[in-house]
Design an enzyme around this catalytic site. Structure first.
Site, short mmCIF file in Angstrom:
data_model
loop_
_atom_site.label_atom_id
_atom_site.label_comp_id
_atom_site.label_asym_id
_atom_site.label_seq_id
_atom_site.Cartn_x
_atom_site.Cartn_y
_atom_site.Cartn_z
N HIS A 142 0.84 -1.19 0.00
CA HIS A 142 0.00 0.00 0.00
C HIS A 142 0.88 1.24 0.00
CE1 HIS A 142 -3.57 2.39 0.58
NE2 HIS A 142 -3.05 2.95 1.66
N LYS A 163 -0.97 10.90 1.57
CA LYS A 163 -0.03 10.37 0.57
C LYS A 163 -0.37 10.86 -0.84
CE LYS A 163 -0.99 6.13 1.63
NZ LYS A 163 -1.93 6.39 2.74
N ASP A 181 -2.05 4.15 -4.54
CA ASP A 181 -2.82 3.22 -3.71
C ASP A 181 -2.16 1.85 -3.61
OD1 ASP A 181 -4.87 2.50 -2.02
OD2 ASP A 181 -6.15 1.79 -3.64
N ARG A 247 16.73 14.65 14.25
CA ARG A 247 16.98 16.01 13.79
C ARG A 247 18.35 16.18 13.16
NH1 ARG A 247 15.15 20.18 18.41
NH2 ARG A 247 15.55 21.58 16.64
#
Length: 322
Positions: A142, A163, A181, A247
């Site tokens: 997916h 997405k 998809d 980070r």
């Protein structure tokens, strides 16, 4: 399960195949993604003969068989086409006329006998590629696959995280959509992964509030591709203040798909963050890493050098003081 009939229906026209004999054996199973020429097996040397492969007969094999007497010809062909060999099919190159003994044995053991006008090596190469592609490991996952600055980016995440919207933003900036998809993933020779979409949904996207759109029609054919290698995986997730997000980027993460490790990025999403810009940055940074330049590691090295330099100065000043 892959049958000779499947090969003939899907690639028969491309390979120029014509069934000569053994039509009852079209349901025979192809068990290995390989084809080979019988070679020494025709001379009676059967040690190492792989009987489960498709046999390719070229000019050398046909002329050799014609030089044999009929009894020897039958015994040699029987040895490589008998029931114990499980030969899926026999293909003759250059549209050679098959010997009657070969036709008879293929009919006897229900082995499809086909011929084509392709040269022997060309047929062998193309057939091997087709079979390798069919037998290579594959899976469905997916997500949305896009090409960003030449990098194949597989965008994953929970439903409704954004997405498709992120992919649409990338397309609007000139990048390309491969599929939305459901992404079909196949492992290619050399250990790289290739992603593509189903034929029915190719070049289509589902946008909540809008519905199904055809990207090729809206943005042009230049904004779509049928397939692309998967280079990195980016997972979008809703921002969580309780989670720690990297980070610096010194510790590179990876994920495993079909036994291939891919660079993996977790990208938190919240209002105000330009996800499209961040995806472009990830793709560009990946290209730099492939060229041998790692910004995070360079920064870390400079930081360590600065700390070491200050420590040396501190030790020197303490030694000089009375």
């Amino acid at each position: 399960m892959y049958l000779v009939e499947d090969l003939y229906k899907r690639h028969g026209e491309r390979l120029g195949l014509e069934v000569v004999a053994g039509k009852k054996g079209m349901q025979r199973r192809i068990k290995t993604p390989e084809a080979h020429r019988p070679g020494l097996s025709l001379s009676g040397y059967l040690k190492g003969h792989a009987g489960k492969r498709i046999l390719i007969f070229g000019r050398v094999e046909i002329e050799y068989l014609r030089d044999l007497d009929p009894e020897t010809r039958i015994s040699r062909l029987e040895a490589i086409l008998g029931p114990s060999t499980q030969t899926p099919a026999v293909i003759l190159a250059r549209r050679y006329r098959p010997p009657k003994e070969l036709i008879g044995l293929c009919e006897k053991y229900n082995i499809p006998l086909m011929r084509t006008n392709m040269t022997t090596m060309n047929l062998l190469n193309k057939l091997t590629l087709l079979l390798t592609e069919k037998f290579s490991p594959s899976m469905n996952c997916h997500g949305t696959l896009v090409e960003v600055f030449g990098v194949g980016v597989l965008i994953q995440g929970d439903s409704s995280v954004g997405k498709s919207e992120a992919a649409l933003g990338l397309i609007e900036r000139g990048h390309r959509l491969i599929t939305d998809d459901i992404v079909k993933v196949r492992k290619r020779e050399g250990g790289h992964l290739e992603g593509f979409g189903a034929e029915l949904t190719r070049h289509h996207m589902e946008i909540r509030g809008i519905g199904i759109i055809n990207v090729a029609h809206l943005y042009g054919a230049v904004c779509v591709r049928d397939h692309k290698s998967i280079d990195i995986v980016v997972k979008l997730e809703a921002w969580d203040d309780h989670n720690f997000y990297d980070r610096v980027g010194v510790d590179e993460k990876s994920c495993d798909i079909l036994g291939v490790k891919l660079p993996y990025h977790l990208l938190p999403v919240k209002p105000g963050r330009d996800v499209v810009l961040l995806l472009e940055t990830i793709a560009l940074n990946h290209r730099l890493k492939r060229m041998g330049y790692n910004s995070a590691k360079e920064f870390n090295s400079k930081l360590l050098e600065m700390i070491a330099s200050k420590q040396k100065k501190g030790m020197a000043s303490s030694e000089s003081s009375p």
